[in-house]
Write a protein that holds these residues in place. Structure first.
Motif, PDB file in Angstrom:
ATOM      1  N   LEU A  33       0.752  -1.067  -0.162  1.00  0.00           N
ATOM      2  CA  LEU A  33      -0.070  -0.033   0.134  1.00  0.00           C
ATOM      3  C   LEU A  33       0.734   1.372  -0.136  1.00  0.00           C
ATOM      4  CD1 LEU A  33      -2.540  -1.205   2.753  1.00  0.00           C
ATOM      5  CD2 LEU A  33      -2.804  -1.468   0.184  1.00  0.00           C
ATOM      6  N   SER A  34       0.469   2.231  -0.679  1.00  0.00           N
ATOM      7  CA  SER A  34       1.354   3.471  -0.849  1.00  0.00           C
ATOM      8  C   SER A  34       1.095   4.096   0.448  1.00  0.00           C
ATOM      9  CB  SER A  34       0.550   4.589  -1.653  1.00  0.00           C
ATOM     10  OG  SER A  34      -0.790   4.822  -1.392  1.00  0.00           O
ATOM     11  N   ALA A  35       2.303   5.142   0.585  1.00  0.00           N
ATOM     12  CA  ALA A  35       2.626   5.551   1.953  1.00  0.00           C
ATOM     13  C   ALA A  35       1.389   6.673   2.115  1.00  0.00           C
ATOM     14  CB  ALA A  35       3.899   6.481   1.895  1.00  0.00           C
ATOM     15  N   ARG A  36       1.352   6.753   3.671  1.00  0.00           N
ATOM     16  CA  ARG A  36       0.356   7.756   4.199  1.00  0.00           C
ATOM     17  C   ARG A  36       1.132   8.664   5.181  1.00  0.00           C
ATOM     18  NH1 ARG A  36      -5.707   5.657   4.517  1.00  0.00           N
ATOM     19  NH2 ARG A  36      -6.308   5.569   2.196  1.00  0.00           N
ATOM     20  N   PRO A  37       0.735   9.931   5.548  1.00  0.00           N
ATOM     21  CA  PRO A  37       1.266  10.701   6.460  1.00  0.00           C
ATOM     22  C   PRO A  37       1.351  10.090   8.034  1.00  0.00           C
ATOM     23  CG  PRO A  37      -0.091  11.873   5.204  1.00  0.00           C
ATOM     24  CD  PRO A  37      -0.642  10.636   4.925  1.00  0.00           C
ATOM     25  N   VAL A  38       2.289  10.051   8.786  1.00  0.00           N
ATOM     26  CA  VAL A  38       2.110   9.674  10.138  1.00  0.00           C
ATOM     27  C   VAL A  38       2.096  10.714  11.152  1.00  0.00           C
ATOM     28  CG1 VAL A  38       3.680   8.316  11.627  1.00  0.00           C
ATOM     29  CG2 VAL A  38       3.791   7.597   9.183  1.00  0.00           C
ATOM     30  N   GLU A  39       1.289  10.748  12.161  1.00  0.00           N
ATOM     31  CA  GLU A  39       0.955  11.447  12.997  1.00  0.00           C
ATOM     32  C   GLU A  39       2.130  11.634  14.089  1.00  0.00           C
ATOM     33  OE1 GLU A  39      -1.545  13.549  13.045  1.00  0.00           O
ATOM     34  OE2 GLU A  39      -2.512  12.691  11.221  1.00  0.00           O
ATOM     35  N   THR A  40       2.228  12.673  14.614  1.00  0.00           N
ATOM     36  CA  THR A  40       3.416  12.938  15.569  1.00  0.00           C
ATOM     37  C   THR A  40       3.326  11.960  16.738  1.00  0.00           C
ATOM     38  OG1 THR A  40       2.397  14.954  16.442  1.00  0.00           O
ATOM     39  CG2 THR A  40       3.988  15.131  14.772  1.00  0.00           C
ATOM     40  N   ASP A  41       2.029  11.757  17.206  1.00  0.00           N
ATOM     41  CA  ASP A  41       1.945  11.053  18.237  1.00  0.00           C
ATOM     42  C   ASP A  41       1.616   9.337  18.162  1.00  0.00           C
ATOM     43  OD1 ASP A  41      -0.692  11.322  17.358  1.00  0.00           O
ATOM     44  OD2 ASP A  41      -1.520  11.714  19.284  1.00  0.00           O
ATOM     45  N   ASP A  42       1.928   8.916  16.840  1.00  0.00           N
ATOM     46  CA  ASP A  42       1.820   7.661  16.230  1.00  0.00           C
ATOM     47  C   ASP A  42       2.219   6.943  17.411  1.00  0.00           C
ATOM     48  OD1 ASP A  42       1.479   5.765  13.956  1.00  0.00           O
ATOM     49  OD2 ASP A  42       3.405   5.168  14.749  1.00  0.00           O
ATOM     50  N   LEU A  43       1.463   5.875  17.562  1.00  0.00           N
ATOM     51  CA  LEU A  43       1.531   4.815  18.698  1.00  0.00           C
ATOM     52  C   LEU A  43       2.761   4.081  18.549  1.00  0.00           C
ATOM     53  CD1 LEU A  43       0.315   3.361  21.216  1.00  0.00           C
ATOM     54  CD2 LEU A  43      -0.600   1.639  19.580  1.00  0.00           C
ATOM     55  N   CYS A  44       3.133   3.488  17.339  1.00  0.00           N
ATOM     56  CA  CYS A  44       4.402   2.729  17.128  1.00  0.00           C
ATOM     57  C   CYS A  44       5.581   3.782  17.571  1.00  0.00           C
ATOM     58  CB  CYS A  44       4.531   2.206  16.036  1.00  0.00           C
ATOM     59  SG  CYS A  44       3.255   0.866  15.616  1.00  0.00           S
ATOM     60  N   ARG A  45       5.558   4.661  17.331  1.00  0.00           N
ATOM     61  CA  ARG A  45       6.719   5.755  17.434  1.00  0.00           C
ATOM     62  C   ARG A  45       6.804   6.179  18.863  1.00  0.00           C
ATOM     63  NH1 ARG A  45       7.745   8.591  11.590  1.00  0.00           N
ATOM     64  NH2 ARG A  45       7.617   7.000  10.407  1.00  0.00           N
ATOM     65  N   THR A  46       6.001   6.071  19.523  1.00  0.00           N
ATOM     66  CA  THR A  46       5.964   6.982  20.898  1.00  0.00           C
ATOM     67  C   THR A  46       5.547   6.018  22.130  1.00  0.00           C
ATOM     68  OG1 THR A  46       3.606   7.559  20.784  1.00  0.00           O
ATOM     69  CG2 THR A  46       5.193   8.998  20.089  1.00  0.00           C
ATOM     70  N   ALA A  47       5.263   4.664  21.808  1.00  0.00           N
ATOM     71  CA  ALA A  47       4.903   3.825  22.849  1.00  0.00           C
ATOM     72  C   ALA A  47       5.898   3.417  24.059  1.00  0.00           C
ATOM     73  CB  ALA A  47       4.490   2.404  22.285  1.00  0.00           C
ATOM     74  N   THR A  48       7.015   3.252  23.660  1.00  0.00           N
ATOM     75  CA  THR A  48       8.064   2.867  24.745  1.00  0.00           C
ATOM     76  C   THR A  48       9.439   3.681  24.230  1.00  0.00           C
ATOM     77  OG1 THR A  48       9.009   1.073  23.235  1.00  0.00           O
ATOM     78  CG2 THR A  48       7.419   0.323  24.524  1.00  0.00           C
ATOM     79  N   ALA A  49      10.386   3.628  25.380  1.00  0.00           N
ATOM     80  CA  ALA A  49      11.431   4.511  25.101  1.00  0.00           C
ATOM     81  C   ALA A  49      12.463   3.906  24.119  1.00  0.00           C
ATOM     82  CB  ALA A  49      12.264   4.666  26.802  1.00  0.00           C
ATOM     83  N   GLU A  50      12.403   2.658  24.040  1.00  0.00           N
ATOM     84  CA  GLU A  50      13.249   1.850  23.284  1.00  0.00           C
ATOM     85  C   GLU A  50      12.832   2.431  21.759  1.00  0.00           C
ATOM     86  OE1 GLU A  50      13.263   0.153  26.873  1.00  0.00           O
ATOM     87  OE2 GLU A  50      11.547   0.573  25.498  1.00  0.00           O
ATOM     88  N   ALA A  51      11.501   2.292  21.595  1.00  0.00           N
ATOM     89  CA  ALA A  51      10.965   2.865  20.208  1.00  0.00           C
ATOM     90  C   ALA A  51      11.513   4.143  19.861  1.00  0.00           C
ATOM     91  CB  ALA A  51       9.579   2.498  19.861  1.00  0.00           C
ATOM     92  N   ILE A  52      11.294   5.182  20.731  1.00  0.00           N
ATOM     93  CA  ILE A  52      11.521   6.432  20.552  1.00  0.00           C
ATOM     94  C   ILE A  52      13.215   6.315  20.105  1.00  0.00           C
ATOM     95  CG2 ILE A  52      12.095   8.609  21.492  1.00  0.00           C
ATOM     96  CD1 ILE A  52       9.313   8.073  23.222  1.00  0.00           C
ATOM     97  N   ARG A  53      14.114   5.699  20.745  1.00  0.00           N
ATOM     98  CA  ARG A  53      15.473   5.814  20.624  1.00  0.00           C
ATOM     99  C   ARG A  53      15.748   5.025  18.976  1.00  0.00           C
ATOM    100  NH1 ARG A  53      16.430   4.846  26.099  1.00  0.00           N
ATOM    101  NH2 ARG A  53      16.384   2.659  25.649  1.00  0.00           N
ATOM    102  N   GLY A  54      14.848   3.995  18.557  1.00  0.00           N
ATOM    103  CA  GLY A  54      15.221   3.379  17.365  1.00  0.00           C
ATOM    104  C   GLY A  54      14.952   4.490  16.477  1.00  0.00           C
TER     105      GLY A  54
END
Length: 271
Positions: A241-262
C-alpha cells in the motif's frame, strides 16, 4: 588488540549509559490497544501498489519504500508465513529478532510494537494486527522438520530463503532469523514451546508499515510446530500500500523509550 580508553572517555560513556537508563526507567510505556477488528477492512484500490498471492509452499520477495505498508492476510484459510528483511541501502543491515525482543522486553509482537534491525533502527511498525499470534523464537521450517510429512519432498522455509537470497545477489550467510506470522507459539511454565490455536481467528491479517527502504522476503510453508499432520498451507495475500502521513503521536513511534530511540537512529541515518 587491547585498546586503552582514557578516564574521560570512560566517564563520558558511563554518563551516556546512565542517562539512557534513567530515561528508560522514568518513561511510562503507553498501553497497547486490543487486537484489530475482524473482518479485515477493505482497502481503497487507489492505495494498492501491488498485490501478490503466495501459493502454499512458495516464496516471494518485494521491495518496499519507507512509509509504505505491507498487509499480510489469510483470505483463503489458515497458513503461517515467515518473513525476513534487509535494508535496501545496505543489505548487511537486516531484521534482528533477538534485539526486537530484548529492547521491548517481550516476545509478544502485536499492534503498537516495532521490529528492529541489527543496527538499532526500526524496520517495521505493526500498525494493525488481528491476533498477536506471531513467533519470533522458533524460526521457519527445514527439510528435517518436513520429514514428518511422509512420502514426498516438500518445500521448506530454509530452502525457500536460500533461493530467494541468491536471486537478489545475497548468500545463505545473509539470511537472518525469520519472524513467522500467524504462528501461535507460546512457552509453558517449564520453558517448553507449544502451539496455542486458540490465539488464531478466521481471516487474520497484519499491517506492517515500512520505516526504511527494504527488500522483504516471505515463505509460505507450515511452521515446525504446526500440529496438522498434512502439509496443506493455504495461499497468503500480500498487498503493498502507498505511504500515508504519520501523526506525531503515532503509537508505534511513541509507545516505549526503546522505540523512540530506534526512530531517533532512523533519523540520524537519513542525515
Amino acid at each position: 588488540m587491547h585498546i586503552r580508553r582514557s578516564s574521560e572517555e570512560i566517564a563520558a560513556n558511563r554518563a551516556r549509559y546512565e542517562d539512557h537508563q534513567k530515561k528508560g526507567l522514568e518513561f511510562a510505556p503507553k498501553a497497547l490497544p486490543g487486537f484489530s477488528v475482524l473482518p479485515e477492512p477493505a482497502i481503497e484500490e487507489a492505495q494498492v501498489l501491488h498485490r501478490e498471492v503466495i501459493p502454499g509452499g512458495w516464496y516471494y520477495a518485494t521491495k518496499v519504500r519507507c512509509g509504505e505498508t505491507l498487509r499480510v492476510s489469510l483470505k483463503d484459510g489458515f497458513s503461517s508465513v515467515a518473513l525476513i528483511a534487509w535494508s535496501t541501502a545496505d543489505t548487511s543491515e537486516r531484521l534482528n529478532l533477538p534485539d526486537t525482543v530484548k529492547m521491548q522486553w517481550t516476545t509478544g509482537l502485536s499492534k503498537g510494537r516495532v521490529i528492529f534491525s541489527d543496527m538499532g533502527r526500526v524496520m517495521f511498525s505493526i500498525t494493525e494486527d488481528s491476533s498477536g499470534a506471531h513467533d519470533c523464537l522458533v524460526g521457519g521450517s527445514t527439510a528435517a522438520t518436513n520429514a514428518r510429512y511422509k512420502g514426498a519432498l516438500l518445500r521448506d522455509t530454509r530452502d525457500n530463503f536460500v533461493k530467494l537470497a541468491m536471486k537478489i545477489g545475497l548468500d545463505r550467510r545473509d539470511i537472518p532469523a525469520a519472524l513467522t506470522l500467524f504462528a501461535p507459539v507460546r512457552v509453558d511454565t517449564e520453558g517448553r514451546f507449544f502451539w496455542n490455536p486458540n490465539l488464531l481467528n478466521s481471516g487474520d491479517y497484519v499491517d506492517l508499515r515500512a520505516e526504511m527502504d527494504m527488500i522483504v522476503g516471505f515463505s509460505n510453508c507450515p511452521h515446525p510446530l504446526d500440529p496438522n499432520p498434512v502439509y496443506a498451507p493455504k495461499p497468503v495475500t500480500v498487498t503493498r500500500l502507498s505511504a500515508r502521513p504519520v501523526e506525531t503521536d503515532d503509537l508505534c513511534r511513541t509507545a516505549t523509550a526503546e522505540a523512540i530511540r530506534g526512530f531517533e537512529n532512523n533519523a540520524l541515518a537519513s542525515l
